[in-house]
Design a protein around this motif. Structure first.
Motif, PDB file in Angstrom:
ATOM      1  N   PRO A   1       1.026  -1.127   0.114  1.00 22.34           N
ATOM      2  CA  PRO A   1       0.231  -0.108   0.239  1.00 22.34           C
ATOM      3  C   PRO A   1       0.598   1.762  -0.312  1.00 22.34           C
ATOM      4  N   GLY A   2       2.467   1.274   0.046  1.00 19.25           N
ATOM      5  CA  GLY A   2       2.884   2.731   0.006  1.00 19.25           C
ATOM      6  C   GLY A   2       2.912   3.712   1.104  1.00 19.25           C
ATOM      7  N   THR A   3       2.992   4.294   1.281  1.00 14.59           N
ATOM      8  CA  THR A   3       3.097   5.467   2.046  1.00 14.59           C
ATOM      9  C   THR A   3       1.615   5.656   2.648  1.00 14.59           C
ATOM     10  N   GLU A   4       0.583   5.670   2.458  1.00 15.32           N
ATOM     11  CA  GLU A   4      -0.858   5.777   2.781  1.00 15.32           C
ATOM     12  C   GLU A   4      -1.576   4.859   2.976  1.00 15.32           C
ATOM     13  N   GLY A   5      -1.086   4.030   5.074  1.00 13.12           N
ATOM     14  CA  GLY A   5      -1.442   3.463   5.332  1.00 13.12           C
ATOM     15  C   GLY A   5      -3.120   3.527   5.617  1.00 13.12           C
ATOM     16  N   GLN A   6      -3.662   4.865   6.192  1.00  6.78           N
ATOM     17  CA  GLN A   6      -5.008   5.152   6.682  1.00  6.78           C
ATOM     18  C   GLN A   6      -6.182   4.753   5.277  1.00  6.78           C
ATOM     19  N   GLY A   7      -5.045   3.820   4.073  1.00  9.52           N
ATOM     20  CA  GLY A   7      -6.114   3.986   3.242  1.00  9.52           C
ATOM     21  C   GLY A   7      -7.105   2.577   3.015  1.00  9.52           C
ATOM     22  N   VAL A   8      -6.030   2.201   4.141  1.00  9.67           N
ATOM     23  CA  VAL A   8      -6.699   0.995   5.056  1.00  9.67           C
ATOM     24  C   VAL A   8      -7.510   0.425   5.748  1.00  9.67           C
ATOM     25  N   ALA A   9      -7.213   1.699   6.671  1.00  9.64           N
ATOM     26  CA  ALA A   9      -8.244   1.621   8.258  1.00  9.64           C
ATOM     27  C   ALA A   9      -9.420   2.267   7.258  1.00  9.64           C
ATOM     28  N   ASP A  10      -9.138   3.059   6.822  1.00 11.74           N
ATOM     29  CA  ASP A  10     -10.744   3.422   5.699  1.00 11.74           C
ATOM     30  C   ASP A  10     -11.629   2.532   4.933  1.00 11.74           C
ATOM     31  N   VAL A  11     -11.403   1.187   4.928  1.00 13.23           N
ATOM     32  CA  VAL A  11     -12.300   0.170   4.415  1.00 13.23           C
ATOM     33  C   VAL A  11     -12.287  -0.569   5.860  1.00 13.23           C
ATOM     34  N   LEU A  12     -11.458  -0.898   6.052  1.00 16.34           N
ATOM     35  CA  LEU A  12     -12.063  -1.522   7.910  1.00 16.34           C
ATOM     36  C   LEU A  12     -12.686  -1.429   8.522  1.00 16.34           C
ATOM     37  N   PHE A  13     -12.839   0.309   8.223  1.00 14.36           N
ATOM     38  CA  PHE A  13     -13.702   0.770   9.161  1.00 14.36           C
ATOM     39  C   PHE A  13     -15.503   0.605   8.780  1.00 14.36           C
ATOM     40  N   GLY A  14     -15.126   0.730   7.094  1.00 17.75           N
ATOM     41  CA  GLY A  14     -15.968   1.084   7.103  1.00 17.75           C
ATOM     42  C   GLY A  14     -16.454   2.617   5.925  1.00 17.75           C
ATOM     43  N   ASP A  15     -15.380   3.405   6.241  1.00 19.46           N
ATOM     44  CA  ASP A  15     -15.571   4.808   5.368  1.00 19.46           C
ATOM     45  C   ASP A  15     -15.670   4.434   4.215  1.00 19.46           C
ATOM     46  N   TYR A  16     -14.977   3.599   3.242  1.00 20.57           N
ATOM     47  CA  TYR A  16     -15.498   3.399   2.058  1.00 20.57           C
ATOM     48  C   TYR A  16     -15.115   1.300   1.896  1.00 20.57           C
ATOM     49  N   GLY A  17     -16.393   1.414   1.034  1.00 18.93           N
ATOM     50  CA  GLY A  17     -16.554  -0.080   1.123  1.00 18.93           C
ATOM     51  C   GLY A  17     -15.627  -1.166   0.151  1.00 18.93           C
ATOM     52  N   PHE A  18     -15.549  -2.605   0.456  1.00 23.67           N
ATOM     53  CA  PHE A  18     -14.704  -3.387  -0.486  1.00 23.67           C
ATOM     54  C   PHE A  18     -14.649  -2.777  -2.062  1.00 23.67           C
ATOM     55  N   THR A  19     -14.205  -2.982  -3.107  1.00 23.15           N
ATOM     56  CA  THR A  19     -14.027  -3.034  -4.261  1.00 23.15           C
ATOM     57  C   THR A  19     -13.541  -4.291  -4.804  1.00 23.15           C
ATOM     58  N   GLY A  20     -11.946  -4.670  -4.399  1.00 26.18           N
ATOM     59  CA  GLY A  20     -11.155  -5.189  -5.188  1.00 26.18           C
ATOM     60  C   GLY A  20     -10.652  -6.348  -5.594  1.00 26.18           C
ATOM     61  N   LYS A  21     -10.286  -6.555  -7.073  1.00 22.20           N
ATOM     62  CA  LYS A  21     -10.794  -8.005  -6.732  1.00 22.20           C
ATOM     63  C   LYS A  21      -9.433  -8.735  -7.156  1.00 22.20           C
ATOM     64  N   LEU A  22      -9.608 -10.030  -7.629  1.00 15.27           N
ATOM     65  CA  LEU A  22      -7.502 -10.931  -6.986  1.00 15.27           C
ATOM     66  C   LEU A  22      -7.387 -10.135  -8.999  1.00 15.27           C
ATOM     67  N   PRO A  23      -5.854 -10.117  -9.090  1.00 15.69           N
ATOM     68  CA  PRO A  23      -5.518  -9.991 -10.734  1.00 15.69           C
ATOM     69  C   PRO A  23      -4.758 -11.424 -10.646  1.00 15.69           C
ATOM     70  N   ARG A  24      -4.771 -12.413  -9.763  1.00 14.86           N
ATOM     71  CA  ARG A  24      -4.532 -13.724  -9.919  1.00 14.86           C
ATOM     72  C   ARG A  24      -4.712 -14.425  -8.984  1.00 14.86           C
ATOM     73  N   THR A  25      -4.971 -15.944  -9.108  1.00 15.59           N
ATOM     74  CA  THR A  25      -4.880 -16.932  -8.837  1.00 15.59           C
ATOM     75  C   THR A  25      -4.565 -16.770  -7.657  1.00 15.59           C
ATOM     76  N   TRP A  26      -5.554 -16.976  -6.813  1.00 14.32           N
ATOM     77  CA  TRP A  26      -4.217 -17.347  -5.171  1.00 14.32           C
ATOM     78  C   TRP A  26      -4.210 -18.533  -4.944  1.00 14.32           C
ATOM     79  N   PHE A  27      -3.284 -19.071  -4.676  1.00 15.78           N
ATOM     80  CA  PHE A  27      -3.404 -21.068  -4.536  1.00 15.78           C
ATOM     81  C   PHE A  27      -3.155 -21.435  -3.428  1.00 15.78           C
ATOM     82  N   LYS A  28      -3.469 -22.140  -2.930  1.00 18.14           N
ATOM     83  CA  LYS A  28      -3.653 -23.108  -1.196  1.00 18.14           C
ATOM     84  C   LYS A  28      -1.964 -23.575  -1.469  1.00 18.14           C
ATOM     85  N   THR A  29      -1.339 -24.173  -2.632  1.00 22.37           N
ATOM     86  CA  THR A  29       0.075 -24.410  -2.233  1.00 22.37           C
ATOM     87  C   THR A  29       0.823 -24.766  -2.858  1.00 22.37           C
TER      88      THR A  29
END
Length: 292
Positions: free
Chosen positions: A233-261
Motif C-alpha cells: 500500500p505504500g505510504t498511505e496506510g490510512q487507506g487500509v483503515a478507511d476500508v476496515l472501518f467502513g468509511d469506504y467499501g471493499f471493491t477490489g478483485k484478485l488480479p491473479r489466482t491465489w493458490f493453496k500450496t
C-alpha cells in the motif's frame, strides 16, 4: 544493466561473437530495437527530461497523498469476511473497549512500500519517507474512547488475558526486488505465522497481508475470521483503515489466482488441476457504513 562491470560484459559478448556463439545479425537486431525506441521518443533531439513539473516530485502535497490513499482503498481485496453462517466481521466497529493491533507489518513504512522505492531492495522502518503506517491509520480512525494496544508479536497468554474486543494482524513479506525476491515457498515472513496462530486462536481477528504477490495462507485460513490482501500500500496506510472501518467499501478483485500450496504452481484459469484457495477475479464487497 551491468553498470559496475560493463567492460567485462563487452569482453564476454565480443568473445562469444568471435567464437560464433552469437551472430552479428543478433547483435545488430538488439541494437536496432533499442535505437528505434530512442528515435521514436525523440531522445537524440531532446536528450534531457522536461523539468516543468520537477518541483512536484516528492512535494508531499495533500492532493497527491489523497490520491495515493484512494488508490490503496480501491486496491484492497477482501478474501474472507466471516464464515457463511456467521455475521460479517467487516466493517469493524470504531467504538470498542480495546483493540489489539499486531504483526511485523503494522507499524513499518518500509515494509508497506516494498522494494524499488527509497532503495533498490527496500528498507525496514519508518525513517525513510513521510507517510502513515497502517497502525497510525487505525489509531486515527478509531473512536477516541477506544484503547488501541500495539504489540508486534504477542504470545497467546497476552491475548487471552487482555480482554480485547478484536484484533487486527498485519503480516507479510519483507521487501525485495528482482532476484532477491525469488522464493520456492512463498511464505509469510516469520514471525508472521506464529503471530496469526497466537492471536486468531484466542480472539476475533482480521488478518491483513502486505505482499507483492499471493502468499501461503491456507494453513491458517480456518483460524482467521476476516482476510484482506493489501498488496504493497505504500505510504498511505490510512487507506487500509478507511476500508476496515467502513468509511469506504471493499471493491477490489484478485488480479491473479491465489493458490493453496506452492505444489500447485504454475496454475491458471482453465488448467485441469485448477483448485485455488481464491480464484482469479475473486473479491468480496462491502458497503460503506454510512451508505443509505
Amino acid at each position: 544493466m551491468v553498470p559496475y562491470n560493463h567492460t567485462e560484459f563487452i569482453n564476454i559478448v565480443t568473445d562469444l561473437v568471435n567464437n560464433n556463439y552469437i551472430s552479428m545479425d543478433r547483435i545488430d537486431d538488439a541494437a536496432r530495437r533499442i535505437l528505434r525506441v530512442k528515435f521514436t521518443l525523440g531522445l537524440f533531439e531532446t536528450p534531457l527530461a522536461d523539468e516543468t513539473l520537477v518541483d512536484q516530485l516528492g512535494s508531499q502535497k495533500q492532493a497527491h497523498r489523497d490520491l495515493a490513499r484512494e488508490a490503496v482503498r480501491k486496491s484492497l481485496v477482501l478474501l474472507k469476511n466471516g464464515e457463511n453462517a456467521d455475521a460479517p466481521v467487516l466493517p469493524l466497529p470504531k467504538k470498542a473497549s480495546r483493540i489489539l493491533v499486531a504483526g511485523s507489518h503494522a507499524n513499518n513504512m518500509g515494509y508497506q512500500c516494498g522494494g524499488w522505492t527509497a532503495t533498490w531492495q527496500g528498507v525496514d522502518g519508518n525513517n525513510y519517507t513521510a507517510g502513515t503506517t497502517i497502525l497510525s491509520g487505525i489509531s486515527a480512525a478509531a473512536d477516541p474512547s477506544t484503547e488501541i494496544v500495539y504489540s508486534k508479536n504477542p504470545d497467546a497468554d497476552f491475548v487471552k488475558s487482555n480482554n480485547f474486543s478484536y484484533a487486527i494482524v498485519v503480516v507479510g513479506e519483507t521487501p525485495y526486488a528482482e532476484t532477491a525476491g525469488d522464493s520456492l515457498n512463498l511464505t509469510i515472513a516469520e514471525p508472521g505465522p506464529s503471530t496469526i496462530v497466537n492471536i486468531c486462536g484466542n480472539v476475533k481477528c482480521v488478518v491483513v497481508t502486505v505482499s507483492g504477490r499471493p502468499v501461503v495462507i491456507e494453513p491458517y485460513d480456518s483460524q482467521i475470521d476476516a482476510l484482506v490482501a493489501a498488496w504493497l500500500p505504500g505510504t498511505e496506510g490510512q487507506g487500509v483503515a478507511d476500508v476496515l472501518f467502513g468509511d469506504y467499501g471493499f471493491t477490489g478483485k484478485l488480479p491473479r489466482t491465489w493458490f493453496k500450496t506452492v505444489d500447485q504452481l504454475p496454475m491458471n484459469v482453465g488448467d485441469s488441476h485448477y483448485d485455488p484457495l481464491f480464484p482469479y477475479d475473486f473479491g468480496l464487497t462491502t458497503k460503506p457504513v454510512n451508505a443509505s
